[in-house]
Design a protein around this motif. Structure first.
Motif, PDB file in Angstrom:
ATOM      1  N   ILE A  15     -33.622   9.831  81.408  1.00  0.00           N
ATOM      2  CA  ILE A  15     -34.794   9.035  80.909  1.00  0.00           C
ATOM      3  C   ILE A  15     -35.053   7.752  81.675  1.00  0.00           C
ATOM      4  N   LYS A  16     -34.000   7.562  82.762  1.00  0.00           N
ATOM      5  CA  LYS A  16     -34.459   6.178  83.306  1.00  0.00           C
ATOM      6  C   LYS A  16     -35.441   6.106  83.970  1.00  0.00           C
ATOM      7  N   GLY A  17     -36.104   7.124  84.455  1.00  0.00           N
ATOM      8  CA  GLY A  17     -37.211   7.284  85.301  1.00  0.00           C
ATOM      9  C   GLY A  17     -38.788   6.902  84.704  1.00  0.00           C
ATOM     10  N   GLY A  18     -38.513   6.773  83.155  1.00  0.00           N
ATOM     11  CA  GLY A  18     -39.751   6.502  82.644  1.00  0.00           C
ATOM     12  C   GLY A  18     -40.767   7.660  82.158  1.00  0.00           C
ATOM     13  N   LYS A  19     -40.136   8.960  82.478  1.00  0.00           N
ATOM     14  CA  LYS A  19     -41.024  10.116  82.377  1.00  0.00           C
ATOM     15  C   LYS A  19     -41.335  10.344  80.804  1.00  0.00           C
ATOM     16  N   TYR A  20     -40.378   9.758  79.892  1.00  0.00           N
ATOM     17  CA  TYR A  20     -40.299  10.154  78.548  1.00  0.00           C
ATOM     18  C   TYR A  20     -40.492   8.947  77.704  1.00  0.00           C
ATOM     19  N   LYS A  21     -40.943   9.271  76.556  1.00  0.00           N
ATOM     20  CA  LYS A  21     -41.116   8.131  75.523  1.00  0.00           C
ATOM     21  C   LYS A  21     -39.911   8.003  74.689  1.00  0.00           C
ATOM     22  N   VAL A  22     -39.264   6.811  74.801  1.00  0.00           N
ATOM     23  CA  VAL A  22     -37.775   6.532  74.405  1.00  0.00           C
ATOM     24  C   VAL A  22     -38.168   5.529  73.323  1.00  0.00           C
ATOM     25  N   ALA A  23     -37.522   5.753  72.041  1.00  0.00           N
ATOM     26  CA  ALA A  23     -37.569   4.424  70.989  1.00  0.00           C
ATOM     27  C   ALA A  23     -36.296   3.631  70.972  1.00  0.00           C
ATOM     28  N   VAL A  24     -36.400   2.515  70.697  1.00  0.00           N
ATOM     29  CA  VAL A  24     -35.041   1.782  70.784  1.00  0.00           C
ATOM     30  C   VAL A  24     -35.016   0.514  69.621  1.00  0.00           C
ATOM     31  N   GLU A  25     -34.117  -0.001  69.227  1.00  0.00           N
ATOM     32  CA  GLU A  25     -34.344  -1.125  68.164  1.00  0.00           C
ATOM     33  C   GLU A  25     -34.152  -2.443  69.153  1.00  0.00           C
ATOM     34  N   LYS A  26     -35.050  -3.209  68.630  1.00  0.00           N
ATOM     35  CA  LYS A  26     -35.407  -4.286  69.536  1.00  0.00           C
ATOM     36  C   LYS A  26     -34.153  -5.411  69.387  1.00  0.00           C
ATOM     37  N   GLY A  27     -33.802  -5.976  70.566  1.00  0.00           N
ATOM     38  CA  GLY A  27     -32.491  -6.854  70.434  1.00  0.00           C
ATOM     39  C   GLY A  27     -31.255  -6.293  70.604  1.00  0.00           C
ATOM     40  N   THR A  28     -31.034  -4.991  70.618  1.00  0.00           N
ATOM     41  CA  THR A  28     -29.689  -4.531  70.611  1.00  0.00           C
ATOM     42  C   THR A  28     -29.283  -3.995  71.851  1.00  0.00           C
ATOM     43  N   ALA A  29     -27.968  -3.603  72.055  1.00  0.00           N
ATOM     44  CA  ALA A  29     -27.414  -3.473  73.470  1.00  0.00           C
ATOM     45  C   ALA A  29     -28.389  -2.532  74.138  1.00  0.00           C
ATOM     46  N   SER A  30     -28.651  -1.469  73.369  1.00  0.00           N
ATOM     47  CA  SER A  30     -29.313  -0.345  73.921  1.00  0.00           C
ATOM     48  C   SER A  30     -30.718  -0.619  74.497  1.00  0.00           C
ATOM     49  N   ASN A  31     -31.503  -1.924  73.724  1.00  0.00           N
ATOM     50  CA  ASN A  31     -32.551  -2.408  74.335  1.00  0.00           C
ATOM     51  C   ASN A  31     -32.277  -3.286  75.798  1.00  0.00           C
ATOM     52  N   ALA A  38     -32.383  -3.625  81.630  1.00  0.00           N
ATOM     53  CA  ALA A  38     -31.595  -3.927  82.656  1.00  0.00           C
ATOM     54  C   ALA A  38     -31.476  -2.681  83.576  1.00  0.00           C
ATOM     55  N   ALA A  39     -31.712  -1.496  83.247  1.00  0.00           N
ATOM     56  CA  ALA A  39     -31.915  -0.048  83.963  1.00  0.00           C
ATOM     57  C   ALA A  39     -33.397  -0.015  84.409  1.00  0.00           C
ATOM     58  N   ASN A  40     -34.245  -0.979  84.137  1.00  0.00           N
ATOM     59  CA  ASN A  40     -35.806  -1.096  84.700  1.00  0.00           C
ATOM     60  C   ASN A  40     -36.329  -0.112  84.158  1.00  0.00           C
ATOM     61  N   VAL A  41     -36.064   0.534  83.043  1.00  0.00           N
ATOM     62  CA  VAL A  41     -36.877   1.468  82.525  1.00  0.00           C
ATOM     63  C   VAL A  41     -38.404   0.996  82.100  1.00  0.00           C
ATOM     64  N   PRO A  42     -39.269   1.487  82.434  1.00  0.00           N
ATOM     65  CA  PRO A  42     -40.650   1.013  82.399  1.00  0.00           C
ATOM     66  C   PRO A  42     -41.015   0.843  81.117  1.00  0.00           C
ATOM     67  N   GLN A  43     -41.639  -0.708  80.777  1.00  0.00           N
ATOM     68  CA  GLN A  43     -41.906  -1.064  79.354  1.00  0.00           C
ATOM     69  C   GLN A  43     -42.746   0.220  78.814  1.00  0.00           C
ATOM     70  N   ASN A  44     -43.888   0.638  79.339  1.00  0.00           N
ATOM     71  CA  ASN A  44     -44.825   1.556  78.824  1.00  0.00           C
ATOM     72  C   ASN A  44     -44.359   2.774  78.347  1.00  0.00           C
ATOM     73  N   SER A  45     -42.912   2.976  78.454  1.00  0.00           N
ATOM     74  CA  SER A  45     -42.159   4.046  78.173  1.00  0.00           C
ATOM     75  C   SER A  45     -41.286   3.902  76.935  1.00  0.00           C
ATOM     76  N   LEU A  46     -41.216   2.651  76.619  1.00  0.00           N
ATOM     77  CA  LEU A  46     -40.246   2.253  75.628  1.00  0.00           C
ATOM     78  C   LEU A  46     -41.172   2.085  74.216  1.00  0.00           C
ATOM     79  N   GLN A  47     -40.743   2.412  73.003  1.00  0.00           N
ATOM     80  CA  GLN A  47     -41.047   2.258  71.836  1.00  0.00           C
ATOM     81  C   GLN A  47     -40.247   1.322  70.918  1.00  0.00           C
ATOM     82  N   ILE A  48     -40.499   0.124  70.927  1.00  0.00           N
ATOM     83  CA  ILE A  48     -39.611  -0.999  70.361  1.00  0.00           C
ATOM     84  C   ILE A  48     -39.757  -1.072  69.004  1.00  0.00           C
ATOM     85  N   HIS A  49     -38.540  -0.841  68.071  1.00  0.00           N
ATOM     86  CA  HIS A  49     -38.564  -0.926  66.648  1.00  0.00           C
ATOM     87  C   HIS A  49     -37.912  -2.058  66.430  1.00  0.00           C
ATOM     88  N   ASP A  50     -38.407  -2.649  65.136  1.00  0.00           N
ATOM     89  CA  ASP A  50     -37.667  -3.700  64.457  1.00  0.00           C
ATOM     90  C   ASP A  50     -36.430  -3.287  63.863  1.00  0.00           C
TER      91      ASP A  50
END
Length: 291
Positions: free
Chosen positions: A164-180, A185-197
């Motif tokens: 998923i590092k290349g940004g091909k897929y839509k990935v959800a993550v919790e805002k402010g966590t280590a995963s986020n 830091a891995a430069n995953v494109p912002q448009n491929s991330l779905q940030i949740h509270d």
């Protein structure tokens, strides 16, 4: 006086910059100043070492099995809640208002970094970025991050973090966590991330097939999968970023500066709970699904 005022203004600007980057609001030079004044405490002086102190303490309340609400929707339970009680038994400190402040991870870490909270006990990962804006005790739980997919809707090509590092897929993550922080830091494109509270809505989005994957802490994910009835989710690939996802108590620079012995006291208490088997008992009670 002018020199001091200028220094204060520059420090404030640094704080605001780091808040925007999700890590908090201080700087690495403050970290060095705080840690350099620390003194050590021996184990025989540990009992009641903080009996005259009252701290503002925060947690998440959204991350089972570490910190979450019981069936009544009001009582916080979990590994971290029991761990905090054990620290209190040894050190004797009080919690302001006899109540923990529960909040999502992004405001939680910001509150510690700003000194609005003294501690955060919330399965908080001691990442390098966070260490620039707050102190951390020694690790009390070794965790790791994981990729989560939906057995029915996620692309089969997603087999781990490298997928998923290349940004091909839509990935959800919790805002402010280590995963986020890791994905940023891995430069995953912002448009491929779905940030949740909250991780709850991120996982539900994956359950509903609205995203291709979620990245989250492995222990909490294992607990979710083992206890969620009829879940379609699974962990894929190996756990990763273990060095950036070890759980520790976060302590504000402000609290550590006001008591130069604080970090030593807390670390000695963590070591005692590890050495006497208390932490192992808590793992057996709360984290069997994560092993």
């Amino acid at each position: 006086m002018k020199r001091l005022l200028t220094k204060k203004i520059l420090s404030t600007l640094t704080i605001l910059t780091l808040i925007v980057s999700l890590a908090g609001c201080s700087n690495s030079s403050s970290k060095q100043e705080t840690t350099s004044t620390q003194t050590t405490i021996s184990a025989d002086k540990l009992q009641g070492a903080l009996k005259d102190y009252t701290f503002k303490i925060g947690t998440s309340g959204t991350y089972a099995p570490f910190s979450y609400y019981d069936k009544d929707g009001k009582t916080l339970i979990g590994f971290d809640m029991d761990f905090l009680k054990e620290l209190q038994k040894i050190l004797g400190f009080k919690i302001e208002g006899d109540k923990l402040q529960a909040m999502d991870y992004s405001p939680l870490t910001t509150s510690v970094a700003e000194g609005k909270l003294d501690f955060a006990v919330a399965a908080l990962c001691a990442t390098d970025k966070r260490k620039k804006v707050m102190n951390f005790t020694d690790t009390y739980y070794n965790a790791g991050l994981t990729v989560i997919t939906n057995k029915n809707t996620s692309p089969k090509e997603i087999t781990g973090i490298d997928s998923i590092k290349g940004g091909k897929y839509k990935v959800a993550v919790e805002k402010g966590t280590a995963s986020n922080l890791y994905l940023a830091a891995a430069n995953v494109p912002q448009n491929s991330l779905q940030i949740h509270d909250s991780i709850t809505t991120a996982l539900q989005s994956l359950e509903d097939g609205k995203v291709d994957a979620v990245v989250h802490d492995a222990p909490g994910t294992a607990y979710y999968i083992s206890t969620k009835k009829d879940t379609k989710l699974q962990m894929v690939g190996k756990w990763f970023a273990q060095d950036q996802s070890q759980y520790a108590v976060a302590v504000s620079f402000k609290a550590a500066k006001s008591n130069p012995q604080l970090m030593s006291i807390l670390n000695t208490a963590v070591k005692k709970l590890r050495d006497d088997g208390t932490i192992t008992k808590l793992e057996d009670k709360w984290c069997k699904a994560a092993k």
